[in-house]
Scaffold this motif. Structure first.
Motif, PDB file in Angstrom:
ATOM      1  N   THR A 158      -0.597  -7.168  11.590  1.00 45.14           N
ATOM      2  CA  THR A 158      -0.362  -8.412  10.844  1.00 45.14           C
ATOM      3  C   THR A 158      -0.126  -9.535  11.852  1.00 45.14           C
ATOM      4  O   THR A 158       0.169  -9.280  13.024  1.00 45.14           O
ATOM      5  CB  THR A 158       0.872  -8.294   9.915  1.00 45.14           C
ATOM      6  OG1 THR A 158       2.002  -7.922  10.709  1.00 45.14           O
ATOM      7  CG2 THR A 158       0.653  -7.244   8.837  1.00 45.14           C
ATOM      8  N   SER A 163      -3.492 -12.295   9.472  1.00 44.69           N
ATOM      9  CA  SER A 163      -4.099 -10.964   9.527  1.00 44.69           C
ATOM     10  C   SER A 163      -3.262  -9.964   8.745  1.00 44.69           C
ATOM     11  O   SER A 163      -2.020 -10.018   8.765  1.00 44.69           O
ATOM     12  CB  SER A 163      -4.213 -10.481  10.982  1.00 44.69           C
ATOM     13  OG  SER A 163      -5.177 -11.227  11.680  1.00 44.69           O
ATOM     14  N   ASP A 164      -3.917  -9.062   8.072  1.00 46.51           N
ATOM     15  CA  ASP A 164      -3.252  -7.983   7.331  1.00 46.51           C
ATOM     16  C   ASP A 164      -4.257  -6.834   7.255  1.00 46.51           C
ATOM     17  O   ASP A 164      -5.041  -6.729   6.323  1.00 46.51           O
ATOM     18  CB  ASP A 164      -2.846  -8.472   5.928  1.00 46.51           C
ATOM     19  CG  ASP A 164      -2.010  -7.424   5.199  1.00 46.51           C
ATOM     20  OD1 ASP A 164      -1.688  -6.385   5.814  1.00 46.51           O
ATOM     21  OD2 ASP A 164      -1.705  -7.650   4.015  1.00 46.51           O
ATOM     22  N   ARG A 166      -5.227  -2.602   8.078  1.00 49.12           N
ATOM     23  CA  ARG A 166      -4.676  -1.246   8.193  1.00 49.12           C
ATOM     24  C   ARG A 166      -5.812  -0.222   8.251  1.00 49.12           C
ATOM     25  O   ARG A 166      -6.920  -0.495   7.776  1.00 49.12           O
ATOM     26  CB  ARG A 166      -3.733  -0.938   7.030  1.00 49.12           C
ATOM     27  CG  ARG A 166      -4.379  -0.918   5.680  1.00 49.12           C
ATOM     28  CD  ARG A 166      -3.443  -1.438   4.572  1.00 49.12           C
ATOM     29  NE  ARG A 166      -4.234  -1.890   3.433  1.00 49.12           N
ATOM     30  CZ  ARG A 166      -4.659  -3.139   3.241  1.00 49.12           C
ATOM     31  NH1 ARG A 166      -4.335  -4.069   4.099  1.00 49.12           N
ATOM     32  NH2 ARG A 166      -5.404  -3.446   2.202  1.00 49.12           N
ATOM     33  N   GLY A 206      -8.721  -4.543   4.883  1.00 47.94           N
ATOM     34  CA  GLY A 206      -7.865  -5.721   4.977  1.00 47.94           C
ATOM     35  C   GLY A 206      -8.551  -6.922   5.589  1.00 47.94           C
ATOM     36  O   GLY A 206      -9.781  -7.049   5.543  1.00 47.94           O
TER      37      GLY A 206
END
Ligand SMILES: [Fe+2]
Length: 349
Positions: A158, A163-164, A166, A206
């Motif tokens: 993140t 940004s996120d 995974r 993501g």
């Protein structure tokens, strides 16, 4: 500033010693038309001074008609060694290859490593080699982080920029780069100082938001405006932003291969002597800009091939994208916070 030939030879002596070269060893120096002759000479001289049996393997340069630019990371898969079995055997006969040509991302490199031959890639300018001389301490720090990454089953990234991201981990091995090749079958790159693995197939999900100052390789450009990459089931599905997003979309589309959008290696930088700013002080054709890949605390994200760890994605287009200021969590535990390495303690500089 320029490095003298004498100093360059002394540097090679140190790095080849770290790479376990001595009088019992045979060393092949792999070169092509475009190899830096000073690096070739220094590698040959240093190996000889260490008492090794030294020989050169020279191959004619190879240009794929679809390749653009001079950066050797910009077209993966085919190299001057492709299909040249006799030269491959000559290289496999060595204990260590100093690669001044660039075999990276080729199936031939994997076949050579499987015979136990070690490979040390050295293609950056002498000034960069001098500034990022590898050390035993680098190896200890990178290996400490690798022990943690090997155990991880998930990664989350993140950032304040938005940004996120995974992915789950475990399908592919952890790879370390600390700058010397000291184990049978080990490939390494002087200069470096980072580690990475690959997301499990289809698991990357993501959003990655490239912020101003993040870097696009092999373009060798600093991002000047935010760009968003939307990732679903292991592939980039959408790229949006301004001009730079349009440029990246057009570049990737040029290869006419859906595999170019796959997520490739992901990891983080651990090298305090690598500099985020260095790219701005070099011409684009000086080298491949390892400073950008290795600088301390960057999240290095990439796209395209995964064949070097046994994956099935063989695609020529490879983007390396270092992001600053990210939080990186493994199984929910931070290893990098806001672009600073926080764990494992033994990996911190
Ligand atoms: Fe890469």
């Amino acid at each position: 500033m320029p490095v003298s030939d004498r100093e360059l030879t002394q540097m090679f002596e140190r790095v080849l010693t770290l790479s376990k070269v001595d009088k019992t060893q045979s060393v092949a120096v792999l070169k092509s038309d475009y190899s830096n002759p000073r690096i070739v000479r220094a590698a040959m001289d240093a190996a000889q001074r260490l008492g090794a049996n030294v020989y050169g393997v020279e191959l004619p340069a190879f240009n794929h008609p679809r390749a653009m630019g001079m950066d050797m990371t910009a077209y993966c898969g085919d190299t001057p060694l492709t299909g040249n079995i006799a030269a491959q055997r000559a290289l496999e006969a060595a204990d260590l290859i100093v690669d001044t040509m660039m075999l990276l991302h080729s199936p031939e490199q994997e076949q050579i490593l499987k015979t136990g031959t070690r490979i040390l890639l050295a293609v950056e300018p002498p000034e960069v080699l001098a500034r990022i001389m590898p050390t035993e301490e680098d190896k200890i720090r990178v290996n400490a982080a690798a022990e943690r990454l090997k155990r991880a089953r998930s990664i989350a990234v993140t950032s304040k920029a938005g940004s996120d991201f995974r992915a789950t981990l475990g399908q592919y091995p952890t790879v370390t780069e600390y700058g010397f090749a000291d184990e049978p079958g080990r490939w390494d790159h002087w200069p470096s100082g980072f580690l990475f693995s690959w997301p499990d197939e289809g698991s990357a999900e993501g959003t990655l938001v490239l912020d101003v100052g993040d870097i696009l390789l092999p373009f060798k450009t600093y991002v000047r405006e935010k760009m968003t990459l939307e990732i679903e089931e292991g592939f980039i599905r959408r790229i949006h932003g301004g001009f730079e997003a349009e440029y990246l979309r057009d570049y990737m589309a040029y290869f006419k291969d859906p595999e170019v959008y796959g997520i490739s290696h992901i990891g983080w930088g651990l090298q305090p002597r690598a500099q985020w700013t260095a790219m701005g002080l070099h011409d684009k054709n000086d080298g491949m800009c390892m400073d950008a890949r290795a600088f301390y605390g960057n999240f290095l994200f990439s796209t395209g091939p995964n064949t070097e760890v046994g994956g099935s994605r063989k695609t020529p287009c490879h983007m390396d994208i270092p992001l600053r200021g990210c939080d990186i969590l493994l199984d929910g535990e931070p290893v990098v916070l806001a672009g600073d390495v926080v764990a494992p303690e033994a990996s911190r500089a």
